[in-house]
Design a protein around this motif. Sequence first.
Motif, PDB file in Angstrom:
ATOM      1  N   UNK A 409       0.802  -1.223   0.000  1.00 19.71           N
ATOM      2  CA  UNK A 409       0.000   0.000   0.000  1.00 19.71           C
ATOM      3  C   UNK A 409       0.836   1.275   0.000  1.00 19.71           C
ATOM      4  N   UNK A 410       2.097   1.189   0.415  1.00 20.89           N
ATOM      5  CA  UNK A 410       2.942   2.386   0.454  1.00 20.89           C
ATOM      6  C   UNK A 410       3.743   2.538  -0.847  1.00 20.89           C
ATOM      7  N   UNK A 411       4.438   1.480  -1.260  1.00 20.25           N
ATOM      8  CA  UNK A 411       5.366   1.663  -2.398  1.00 20.25           C
ATOM      9  C   UNK A 411       4.997   0.861  -3.632  1.00 20.25           C
ATOM     10  N   UNK A 412       3.925   0.064  -3.576  1.00 18.56           N
ATOM     11  CA  UNK A 412       3.564  -0.771  -4.721  1.00 18.56           C
ATOM     12  C   UNK A 412       3.264   0.085  -5.942  1.00 18.56           C
ATOM     13  N   UNK A 413       3.753  -0.352  -7.090  1.00 16.20           N
ATOM     14  CA  UNK A 413       3.490   0.354  -8.349  1.00 16.20           C
ATOM     15  C   UNK A 413       2.797  -0.623  -9.288  1.00 16.20           C
ATOM     16  N   UNK A 414       1.932  -0.103 -10.146  1.00 13.97           N
ATOM     17  CA  UNK A 414       1.205  -0.970 -11.068  1.00 13.97           C
ATOM     18  C   UNK A 414      -0.279  -0.864 -10.784  1.00 13.97           C
ATOM     19  N   UNK A 415      -1.085  -1.455 -11.685  1.00 11.28           N
ATOM     20  CA  UNK A 415      -2.529  -1.319 -11.589  1.00 11.28           C
ATOM     21  C   UNK A 415      -3.054  -2.078 -10.365  1.00 11.28           C
ATOM     22  N   UNK A 416      -3.743  -1.363  -9.508  1.00 10.49           N
ATOM     23  CA  UNK A 416      -4.204  -2.013  -8.264  1.00 10.49           C
ATOM     24  C   UNK A 416      -5.617  -2.554  -8.454  1.00 10.49           C
ATOM     25  N   UNK A 417      -5.763  -3.585  -9.276  1.00 14.85           N
ATOM     26  CA  UNK A 417      -7.120  -4.046  -9.553  1.00 14.85           C
ATOM     27  C   UNK A 417      -7.582  -5.207  -8.665  1.00 14.85           C
ATOM     28  N   UNK A 418      -6.685  -5.735  -7.834  1.00 14.68           N
ATOM     29  CA  UNK A 418      -7.090  -6.825  -6.935  1.00 14.68           C
ATOM     30  C   UNK A 418      -7.827  -6.234  -5.733  1.00 14.68           C
ATOM     31  N   UNK A 419      -8.928  -6.878  -5.334  1.00 12.56           N
ATOM     32  CA  UNK A 419      -9.601  -6.407  -4.106  1.00 12.56           C
ATOM     33  C   UNK A 419      -8.981  -7.097  -2.895  1.00 12.56           C
ATOM     34  N   UNK A 420      -8.946  -6.391  -1.784  1.00 12.58           N
ATOM     35  CA  UNK A 420      -8.260  -6.937  -0.603  1.00 12.58           C
ATOM     36  C   UNK A 420      -9.201  -6.976   0.598  1.00 12.58           C
ATOM     37  N   UNK A 421      -8.819  -7.819   1.568  1.00 13.32           N
ATOM     38  CA  UNK A 421      -9.651  -7.934   2.771  1.00 13.32           C
ATOM     39  C   UNK A 421      -8.770  -7.736   4.006  1.00 13.32           C
TER      40      UNK A 421
END
Length: 461
Positions: A409-421
């Motif tokens: 959540x802080x440094x990830x790059x790229x399309x964030x299309x996965x939903x999380x729980x």
Amino acid sequence: MPVNLSNTKPLAWDAASLDADTKAMLDNLQPNILQAHVRESLSLLLLNFGDGADGRRFLKALVPLMKSARKHLDEVRAFNKTKAPGTPYVGVGISRLGYLKLGHETAKFGDNAFKSGLKRRKDTLSDPPVSAWEPQYQGEIHAVVLIGDATPEPVAATRKRVLALLPKTAKVLGEETGAGLRDDQGRGIEHFGYVDGRSQPLFLADQVAQEPGTNWNPFFPLSHVLVADPLAPHPSRHFGSYLVLRKLEQNVRAFREAEDSLADALGLTGADRPRAGAMLVGRFRNGTPLRLHDRPSSAGFPVQNDFSYRDDPGSRCPVGAHIRKANPRDSRDEGLERVLGVMMARRGQTYGSRTDRPWDDAPPQTRPTGGVGLLFMAFNSSLQSQFEFTQQSWADNPDFPAGGTGHDPVIGQGKRDVKVRFPKQWGSSALGAPQHQVPQTVTMKGGEYFFMPSLAYLKSL
Ligand code: HEM
């Protein structure tokens, strides 16, 4: 006896019995690699050499302003005893293009990422196009000079001396100014307001002795940061380290909004609300690890670092939290980062000034949206298997450590299309409803890979 980089014991750098090769290593290694050098005030100069011979003369002329790792360690010891201040830090890194300009072949360097340069690795790292980087990073950077100390005055004076040595054929492409950010208790923090720089691989016996080490062993062998300097007179005694530099801008307002939205989505109220941000970072703002506490503890300073994720499938500290993605600690028996040799020595510094109090609860709209961030710097023995692996295979990989984890959540790059729980309650295995990941709030603005050569190499120029 050749320096044993894989020694399974921390280096007792001051032992009378230290062998000649290890002594030579310490006398020729740049500071800030084995142990962080104070750089509360930092000037970072990005240089281009118009002429190779002039570049060589300049680098050689810098040596009298530099000190060895051993001198630095002696200074730290003196400071701890008598508060005697040390001398400023001057560090030098040379890029692949820099070595070529100076007239060297780079074939002898083992790291393919270094031999490519950061620009050519942008697809691997999901970085923005180079045309979107800040101008000083778009051109050919040959060298970086780092000047750091506890206060601005010695940095300014040393910077002046460095610039006075610069030949007319060389250009300063750009300069970054780092300044330590501290909370109201004096703890070092980053711009989102969280204590930073606490968890580090430790290499030296006196540092390791200060840590409890019951659940997490902070000791790592020298092989995590040192490699033989291939162009030094005696590579078996003269060592260096690969440095990654990345300017990472932080949109603090967007991060604070994301914390608020997550707290709302999870129904966190009152004293439980800060847990939302802690679920993104893995620590509360004051550094308390979410693995150990459901609320910020008053355990004092230095903040706790003696924890593992054993027996926590993610119900206390989510597996997608920044510190857990970037260092999964003991996901396997020996610890994933040990098996793969991933841990690098982080030596970054915050940049940009602001008038709000980054650690407090003032509303998001009072926070900066740009102009502040982290000059991320880390020493590696392999850029590919340490920094790049962490960024690409862990932070940017929504399936690490398991499907549905999402990006860092802080440094990830790229399309964030996965939903999380996220866990509904701290320590409970019941998960909340799937939801969109928090938006990307850190933007890479440029950077480069460097090798920090031995002093022996610089003297030989
Ligand atoms: C730890 C923030 C960039 C790797 C931390 C911590 C914070 C933080 C608050 C907790 C303090 C600590 O445990 O030392 C940030 C921010 C970043 C950033 C705001 C960017 C603006 C990066 C990058 C990497 C990275 C680019 C590597 C690719 C790590 C690692 C740890 C850490 C390895 C230690 C985790 C542990 O051992 O528990 N970071 N970080 N960070 N970060 Fe970052």
